[in-house]
Design a protein around this motif. Structure first.
Motif, PDB file in Angstrom:
ATOM      1  N   ALA A 249       0.840  -1.210   0.000  1.00 22.14           N
ATOM      2  CA  ALA A 249       0.000   0.000   0.000  1.00 22.14           C
ATOM      3  C   ALA A 249       0.866   1.247   0.000  1.00 22.14           C
ATOM      4  N   ASN A 250       1.922   1.239  -0.785  1.00 20.84           N
ATOM      5  CA  ASN A 250       2.872   2.347  -0.748  1.00 20.84           C
ATOM      6  C   ASN A 250       2.452   3.556  -1.571  1.00 20.84           C
ATOM      7  N   GLN A 251       1.468   3.415  -2.433  1.00 19.67           N
ATOM      8  CA  GLN A 251       0.957   4.575  -3.168  1.00 19.67           C
ATOM      9  C   GLN A 251       0.018   5.376  -2.265  1.00 19.67           C
ATOM     10  N   CYS A 259      -5.605   2.547   5.528  1.00 21.43           N
ATOM     11  CA  CYS A 259      -5.938   3.133   6.829  1.00 21.43           C
ATOM     12  C   CYS A 259      -7.421   2.981   7.129  1.00 21.43           C
ATOM     13  N   GLU A 260      -8.248   3.149   6.123  1.00 19.75           N
ATOM     14  CA  GLU A 260      -9.690   2.990   6.319  1.00 19.75           C
ATOM     15  C   GLU A 260     -10.034   1.535   6.642  1.00 19.75           C
ATOM     16  N   ALA A 261      -9.372   0.585   5.957  1.00 15.04           N
ATOM     17  CA  ALA A 261      -9.642  -0.830   6.231  1.00 15.04           C
ATOM     18  C   ALA A 261      -9.199  -1.219   7.637  1.00 15.04           C
ATOM     19  N   MET A 262      -8.200  -0.523   8.167  1.00 16.27           N
ATOM     20  CA  MET A 262      -7.722  -0.775   9.526  1.00 16.27           C
ATOM     21  C   MET A 262      -8.532  -0.007  10.569  1.00 16.27           C
ATOM     22  N   ASP A 263      -9.517   0.760  10.113  1.00 18.77           N
ATOM     23  CA  ASP A 263     -10.274   1.651  11.007  1.00 18.77           C
ATOM     24  C   ASP A 263      -9.368   2.685  11.662  1.00 18.77           C
ATOM     25  N   ARG A 264      -8.337   3.095  10.898  1.00 19.73           N
ATOM     26  CA  ARG A 264      -7.429   4.153  11.365  1.00 19.73           C
ATOM     27  C   ARG A 264      -7.291   5.222  10.281  1.00 19.73           C
ATOM     28  N   PRO A 265      -8.391   5.840   9.834  1.00 16.06           N
ATOM     29  CA  PRO A 265      -8.318   6.794   8.722  1.00 16.06           C
ATOM     30  C   PRO A 265      -7.442   8.000   9.004  1.00 16.06           C
ATOM     31  N   ASP A 298      -7.480 -12.355  12.254  1.00 13.03           N
ATOM     32  CA  ASP A 298      -7.125 -13.553  11.492  1.00 13.03           C
ATOM     33  C   ASP A 298      -6.824 -13.197  10.044  1.00 13.03           C
ATOM     34  N   ALA A 299      -5.985 -14.026   9.412  1.00 12.34           N
ATOM     35  CA  ALA A 299      -5.527 -13.745   8.048  1.00 12.34           C
ATOM     36  C   ALA A 299      -6.684 -13.610   7.065  1.00 12.34           C
ATOM     37  N   ALA A 300      -7.672 -14.497   7.143  1.00  4.14           N
ATOM     38  CA  ALA A 300      -8.784 -14.453   6.195  1.00  4.14           C
ATOM     39  C   ALA A 300      -9.548 -13.142   6.284  1.00  4.14           C
ATOM     40  N   GLU A 301      -9.711 -12.626   7.497  1.00  5.38           N
ATOM     41  CA  GLU A 301     -10.426 -11.352   7.657  1.00  5.38           C
ATOM     42  C   GLU A 301      -9.600 -10.190   7.133  1.00  5.38           C
ATOM     43  N   ILE A 302      -8.281 -10.241   7.345  1.00 10.75           N
ATOM     44  CA  ILE A 302      -7.414  -9.191   6.802  1.00 10.75           C
ATOM     45  C   ILE A 302      -7.533  -9.147   5.284  1.00 10.75           C
ATOM     46  N   VAL A 303      -7.451 -10.327   4.660  1.00  8.82           N
ATOM     47  CA  VAL A 303      -7.548 -10.394   3.203  1.00  8.82           C
ATOM     48  C   VAL A 303      -8.903  -9.867   2.736  1.00  8.82           C
ATOM     49  N   GLU A 304      -9.962 -10.257   3.412  1.00  8.20           N
ATOM     50  CA  GLU A 304     -11.300  -9.816   3.019  1.00  8.20           C
ATOM     51  C   GLU A 304     -11.443  -8.308   3.136  1.00  8.20           C
ATOM     52  N   ARG A 305     -10.959  -7.740   4.233  1.00 11.37           N
ATOM     53  CA  ARG A 305     -11.054  -6.287   4.419  1.00 11.37           C
ATOM     54  C   ARG A 305     -10.249  -5.533   3.361  1.00 11.37           C
ATOM     55  N   MET A 306      -9.027  -5.972   3.167  1.00 15.75           N
ATOM     56  CA  MET A 306      -8.152  -5.274   2.223  1.00 15.75           C
ATOM     57  C   MET A 306      -8.670  -5.394   0.793  1.00 15.75           C
ATOM     58  N   ALA A 307      -9.062  -6.597   0.406  1.00 16.36           N
ATOM     59  CA  ALA A 307      -9.555  -6.790  -0.955  1.00 16.36           C
ATOM     60  C   ALA A 307     -10.812  -5.961  -1.198  1.00 16.36           C
TER      61      ALA A 307
END
Length: 397
Positions: A249-251, A259-265, A298-307
């Motif tokens: 996410a370097n762009q 940041c939004e997916a992490m709930d840290r906008p 968990d990894a699956a939730e991270i992938v789902e949020r990010m995707a």
């Protein structure tokens, strides 16, 4: 029709670099005649991890779609048979140490006198000329010479290698690309040429601006672990369930979505992270911050949020993960090839890249040693039964 239907390739040499070139050409329709030493064959028949019955499987991948002919090239009789094959072929691929073919009277000038349209792809560690040409050159040492090893791993320990023979494979890719370019040139000129593919140069070609950075600014790129210096965030992060999740996410706009997916906008507007350069200067701190969050999910939730948020993300897949993934299945990225020897199918990577009108295909597993010798000698070269039997009796085939 596949793109290379009607092209006959003679593949000499053993192990990975030259044979991988042959694999690529076979995948796209070329008739690849693999020439192996009698009795022992290519060492790749014994390399790699075994199946459940103890038989290695790597050969079935790297020799897929090829025809096996046994021929002792160290003997004049075997060299004479090869010359006859050259007269009926388009391409010869070899990866012996430079000078070997010339000692056998099979250098390019000698073969081109038989077939001026012949394209000869020569794969070696350091190329066909220069002070190091005569050196033995496996992928490991040539990856070091090409600059890859120095930047691979962590700064507090010795350089590492990835779990593949990347240098060999890339030299094979370069050789195959060179063959295709030489075929295009032959359409115009009617003449063949030599393709010189060196392993160290194949790796050097992957090193982006490494040389230019040193030449222009005196910068020596160093090992930086699982990230690139100044490129952040782009790393592997630990999930709560022990899996590793790779996030890129370097762009600027993508970082905001992260940041939004992490709930840290609010992080997207923090001066420490708001720009590409700022994130690079605070890379370690930012990576720690993201890892603190991923460890709670968990990894699956991270992938789902990010995707869902448009952030590039992926798990560090194993072969087991690939075989279970719906996207791999939908695109047939892995193909299941009929395997009579094992009484089942054998899974392996499919043919890439994909062509919409004339795609390649896996046309069978690696052949048995000498499986096609008699057919090639009889049908391609027109040898009668007496001559074929004499070659066998004399140990030439």
């Amino acid at each position: 029709m596949a793109p290379l239907d009607g092209i006959r390739v003679i593949e000499l040499g053993q192990l990975i670099a030259g044979p991988y070139c042959g694999q690529l050409l076979s995948d796209f329709g070329a008739e690849v005649v693999k020439v192996e030493p009698p009795e022992v064959g290519d060492a790749m028949r014994q390399w790699g991890r075994p199946d459940r019955s103890g038989d290695p499987v790597w050969w079935d991948v790297i020799a897929r779609g090829k025809k096996s002919v046994t021929l002792d090239l160290r003997r004049p009789e075997g060299q004479a048979v090869l010359r006859d094959l050259v007269a009926e072929s388009d391409v010869l691929v070899e990866n012996f140490r430079p000078g070997t073919m010339e000692r056998w009277g099979l250098g390019y000038d000698a073969l081109a006198a038989i077939n001026p349209r012949l394209i000869m792809a020569r794969v070696s560690g350091y190329g066909q000329d220069g002070p190091y040409a005569g050196r033995a050159g496996f992928a490991s040492v040539c990856e070091a010479a090409g600059g890859l090893r120095h930047i691979s791993g962590y700064p507090d320990r010795a350089p590492i290698r990835i779990g593949l023979s990347l240098g060999d494979t890339m030299a094979g890719v370069n050789a195959a690309m060179g063959v295709l370019l030489a075929l295009q040139d032959r359409h115009r000129t009617g003449r063949g040429q030599v393709v010189d593919s060196a392993i160290y140069e194949a790796v050097l070609g992957l090193t982006e601006s490494l040389v230019a950075e040193y030449d222009a600014g005196g910068h020596v790129r160093e090992r930086n672990g699982s990230s690139l210096p100044g490129i952040a965030p782009s790393n592997a992060y630990p999930a709560r369930d022990g899996k590793d999740v790779v996030i890129g996410a370097n762009q600027d706009s993508v970082f905001r979505r992260l940041c939004e997916a992490m709930d840290r906008p609010e992080l997207a507007d923090d001066p420490r992270y708001a720009t590409h350069r700022a994130r690079g200067e605070n890379q370690a701190e930012l990576d720690d911050l993201i890892a603190d969050w991923t460890r709670t999910v968990d990894a699956a939730e991270i992938v789902e949020r990010m995707a869902a948020g448009g952030v590039p993300v992926g798990l560090a897949y194993t072969a087991e993960d690939m075989l279970a993934d719906q996207h791999f299945a939908a695109r047939r990225s892995i193909v299941h090839v009929e395997d009579p020897k094992r009484g089942r199918t054998l899974a392996m990577q499919n043919v890439f890249p994909r062509l919409s009108r004339s795609p390649g295909a896996v046309r069978g597993l690696g052949p048995a040693l000498g499986e096609h010798t008699d057919t090639i000698l009889a049908e391609t070269l027109g040898y009668d039964a007496a001559r074929r039997e004499a070659l066998r009796a004399d140990g030439v085939t």
